[in-house]
Design an enzyme around this catalytic site. Structure first.
Site, PDB file in Angstrom:
ATOM      1  N   HIS A   1     -17.070 -23.044  14.735  1.00 59.15           N
ATOM      2  CA  HIS A   1     -15.896 -22.844  13.897  1.00 59.15           C
ATOM      3  C   HIS A   1     -15.176 -24.181  13.742  1.00 59.15           C
ATOM      4  O   HIS A   1     -15.159 -25.003  14.658  1.00 59.15           O
ATOM      5  CB  HIS A   1     -14.915 -21.870  14.562  1.00 59.15           C
ATOM      6  CG  HIS A   1     -15.361 -20.454  14.554  1.00 59.15           C
ATOM      7  ND1 HIS A   1     -14.483 -19.397  14.467  1.00 59.15           N
ATOM      8  CD2 HIS A   1     -16.591 -19.895  14.638  1.00 59.15           C
ATOM      9  CE1 HIS A   1     -15.134 -18.252  14.495  1.00 59.15           C
ATOM     10  NE2 HIS A   1     -16.431 -18.529  14.618  1.00 59.15           N
TER      11      HIS A   1
ATOM     12  N   ILE B   1     -42.469 -24.978  44.627  1.00 55.60           N
ATOM     13  CA  ILE B   1     -41.359 -24.951  43.678  1.00 55.60           C
ATOM     14  C   ILE B   1     -41.838 -24.709  42.249  1.00 55.60           C
ATOM     15  O   ILE B   1     -41.021 -24.549  41.346  1.00 55.60           O
ATOM     16  CB  ILE B   1     -40.538 -26.251  43.740  1.00 55.60           C
ATOM     17  CG1 ILE B   1     -41.401 -27.472  43.422  1.00 55.60           C
ATOM     18  CG2 ILE B   1     -39.877 -26.397  45.102  1.00 55.60           C
ATOM     19  CD1 ILE B   1     -40.604 -28.761  43.286  1.00 55.60           C
ATOM     20  N   ASN B   2     -43.147 -24.675  42.043  1.00 54.97           N
ATOM     21  CA  ASN B   2     -43.680 -24.444  40.703  1.00 54.97           C
ATOM     22  C   ASN B   2     -45.139 -24.023  40.841  1.00 54.97           C
ATOM     23  O   ASN B   2     -45.854 -24.516  41.725  1.00 54.97           O
ATOM     24  CB  ASN B   2     -43.578 -25.724  39.861  1.00 54.97           C
ATOM     25  CG  ASN B   2     -43.624 -25.447  38.379  1.00 54.97           C
ATOM     26  OD1 ASN B   2     -43.865 -24.326  37.932  1.00 54.97           O
ATOM     27  ND2 ASN B   2     -43.411 -26.487  37.586  1.00 54.97           N
TER      28      ASN B   2
ATOM     29  N   GLU C   1     -20.402 -13.794  18.441  1.00 53.31           N
ATOM     30  CA  GLU C   1     -19.305 -14.764  18.515  1.00 53.31           C
ATOM     31  C   GLU C   1     -18.754 -14.834  19.928  1.00 53.31           C
ATOM     32  O   GLU C   1     -18.563 -13.814  20.589  1.00 53.31           O
ATOM     33  CB  GLU C   1     -18.177 -14.378  17.555  1.00 53.31           C
ATOM     34  CG  GLU C   1     -16.991 -15.345  17.619  1.00 53.31           C
ATOM     35  CD  GLU C   1     -15.909 -15.024  16.619  1.00 53.31           C
ATOM     36  OE1 GLU C   1     -16.173 -15.197  15.417  1.00 53.31           O
ATOM     37  OE2 GLU C   1     -14.806 -14.601  17.042  1.00 53.31           O
TER      38      GLU C   1
END
Length: 674
Positions: A136, A493-494, A72
């Site tokens: 909630h 970058i990848n 929670e």
């Protein structure tokens, strides 16, 4: 898909390659060759991941006796707190919680659009952090129409789980006043949810092991709890307690009056003396004397109290599990993670290496349950991909699908709180440079990120604009090669290494069901200069195994040997059937281009004053560099992508040498004529 063929070129980094390149240079006019060979008959079976509700997940865990945990959190008060909370979600997700829940704070506009609202935080946890999420919802001080509007909003976001509560008394009031146009009890809220939304929402309610503080008696409170369950509640989470016997008695009493749904104990680790006093005051609970006798003398030593809290909680949970009374544990974290994580690890509930159903992090939104294909370009920015595809009605399944132009949403605001860097401006400047004097300074930042070496300011670089996290274990397999080329202006970058039939349970590259095999084509994506791209286009025909796509920021330069619209699988698994979860897709690469180039200015350039040399260097890179992706289609052989890059540099060197020779000859001619 380009037909595969062996390259006969020796490694361009060796002397043997230079004569071939030199001969090639002398017979070329400098224009790149355009070629593509597409296999139109390629077909792979579909793979559907499916969606399982939280109700189904809980019952499945109970049947298998596989203990679980949930967490929670409450909405923070500031935008910075929201960024930090999402970072905590990402860390806690690594332990594989069954779900998380977000509290409802009536005083903080919980159903609004602000970064700190309950609704926004819950949506971010679900969609951008990949957590099954429960929101909630209290019914105090709200009309039926307002409650229905909030529930519809939750549904629109993709939330499917609601913890239905009456809520605390409004501020300044000592007693509950009945509402004429609202609900007075959680039972009324549960009934309303079922009436208005049917079985769409999985509904949870609260149980009180020692009775609700406002109840006339413990027995009377149990009757009200049964009313909530009979109204349609799917499971119960309890208020916190301190002794295992309290929960065991409560569960037995619930079963005795016909409450058969799952009951999950809610527990709060004791973390400090003040927080314990505050929570006890709010919940109106009595702390057992033996616990207070330990905690009170330690009230000024938070570390000692936290260590005791961890020990006390581990002992309590072990007693619950030994009695076979708790299917899992729900932790009231108070937005902290250290104590909860320590408890989970001691109990063996923390997933040290959670299974990856797919190679990329999945969103938990049920609307995306059929999504099992993504372009590789967003591998290090999954939140941005989810944001840009949040309004899609359908997601790719099996292969990219029939759409030739996926409708990616715009991403103009790089500082949306769920995309914002977890580091401050000061921290980023210390990593990326208080000032930049040349492009080499930028290259050095990339090099430091890959190697872990300290930058020139003596600071470790732990992120770059395209990746807000440290290097993945998969990237680490390539870091030496990557670091070498980044130092020379190939700013990656990848990337992914080639994989030829690794176990699906491999700790680095594994994904999917156990007992399968995974495959990857070597992939590189990088920014680099026009001079490098000119050379690369001239040598790529020597590497028929490689597919490429090269773009400028404005899209005016667009070079590719790929089919214009057809995606190409670069990751797949043999897991009973063939699954292709990662593709290179020309259409989506163009959408990614805008984001990839935008990050230069938005995340890096904007750190510096508008007219500064540092800002100008970043702007120069943004406007002149190219974005390149390369795929080596032969995953069974050592990657030739490194050879292609070496050939690129060799071509440049020979070209420059030839130009120097021509210039010298011209100067000599002028001198002789003179």
């Amino acid at each position: 898909m380009v037909k595969e063929g062996a390259t006969t070129l020796p490694s361009p980094g060796t002397p043997a390659a230079l004569p071939i390149l030199k001969d090639f240079l002398s017979h070329r006019d400098g224009n790149p060759v355009d070629y593509s060979h597409v296999d139109d008959d390629l077909h792979m079976p579909e793979y559907l991941t499916g969606y399982h509700s939280l109700r189904e997940k809980i019952h499945s865990r109970i049947e298998s006796k596989d203990k679980f945990f949930s967490l929670e959190f409450f909405p923070p008060r500031t935008k910075g707190g929201a960024v930090n909370l999402l970072a905590r979600f990402d860390r806690m997700r690594e332990g594989d919680p069954l779900f998380c829940d977000i509290t409802w704070h009536p005083a903080g506009n919980p159903g609004g659009d602000t970064e700190t609202s309950s609704m926004t935080i819950a949506g971010a946890a679900l969609n951008y952090s990949g957590l099954e999420t429960m929101l909630h919802m209290t019914c105090c001080s709200m009309t039926k129409a307002e409650i229905s509007r909030h529930l519809q909003r939750a549904k629109d976001i993709g939330l499917k789980n609601i913890l239905a509560l009456r809520g605390d008394l409004p501020s300044g009031k000592d007693s509950w006043e009945l509402s004429e146009d609202g609900f007075n009890y959680a039972t009324d809220l549960v009934k309303h949810i079922k009436k208005e939304f049917g079985d769409y929402f999985v509904t949870c309610v609260a149980g009180y092991p020692t009775g609700h503080p406002e109840a006339t008696s413990y027995e009377d409170d149990l009757k009200h709890l049964k009313e909530k369950v009979d109204a349609g509640a799917d499971f119960i989470i309890t208020q916190l307690f301190f002794k295992a016997g309290t929960f065991i008695k409560f569960v037995n009493d619930c079963r005795a009056i016909g409450i058969t749904c799952p009951i999950i104990p809610g527990l709060m680790p004791i973390q400090s003396y003040d927080s314990l006093r505050h929570i006890v005051k709010l919940s109106k609970l009595d702390v057992p004397e033996d616990i207070m006798n330990v905690v009170a003398p330690l009230k000024d030593n938070d570390e000692a109290i936290r260590n005791y809290g961890i020990h006390q909680m581990c002992t309590l949970i072990k007693e619950l599990f030994a009695a076979d009374m708790a299917p899992g544990i729900h932790f009231y974290t108070l937005n902290r993670e250290v104590a909860t994580t320590a408890i989970l690890k001691q109990l063996g509930l923390w997933a040290a290496s959670p299974r990856r159903p797919l190679p990329w992090k999945m969103a938990a939104n049920h609307k995306r349950s059929g999504e099992d294909v993504r372009p590789i370009f967003w591998a290090t920015r999954p939140k941005a991909y989810v944001y840009r595809t949040q309004h899609w009605d359908e997601f790719p399944n099996g292969r990219w699908g029939a759409s030739e132009s996926p409708a990616f949403g715009e991403l103009k605001d790089y500082y949306l709180f769920y995309l914002k860097s977890k580091s401050s401006k000061e921290e980023l400047l210390s990593m990326w440079g208080e000032t930049l004097e040349s492009e080499q300074d930028v290259w050095d930042v990339f090099h430091a990120y890959l190697t872990g070496a300290l930058n020139k300011a003596g600071r470790k670089v732990t992120k770059v604009p395209w990746n807000d996290d440290e290097l993945s274990s998969e990237t680490s397999l390539l870091k030496d090669k990557l670091a070498d080329f980044n130092k020379r202006g190939v700013l990656t970058i990848n990337s992914q290494p080639r994989v030829d039939g690794a176990s699906s349970e491999d700790p680095v590259v594994g994904w999917g069901m156990p007992g399968g095999y995974v495959y990857q084509k070597a992939y590189l994506e990088f920014f680099t200069s026009k001079e490098n791209v000119d050379a690369l286009l001239n040598v790529l025909p020597l590497f028929p195994r490689i597919n490429y796509h090269i773009l400028t920021k404005d899209g005016k330069a667009d070079f590719s040997n790929c089919h214009q619209h057809r995606p190409m699988a670069v990751t797949w698994g043999v897991l009973g059937e063939i699954i292709q979860p990662t593709v290179v897709d020309p259409s989506s690469f163009k959408a990614w281009r805008d984001e990839a180039f935008g990050l230069w200015d938005e995340q890096w350039g904007n750190l510096y004053p508008a007219e500064s040399q540092s800002r100008q260097i970043i702007s120069q890179i943004t406007s002149t560099y190219y974005l390149v992706n390369l795929v080596d289609n032969d995953y069974q052989k050592e990657s030739c992508l490194w050879d292609a890059l070496e050939a690129m540099f060799a071509w440049r060197k020979l070209k420059e040498e030839k130009q120097d020779e021509q210039k010298n000859e011209k100067d000599l001619c002028v001198c002789v004529q003179g």
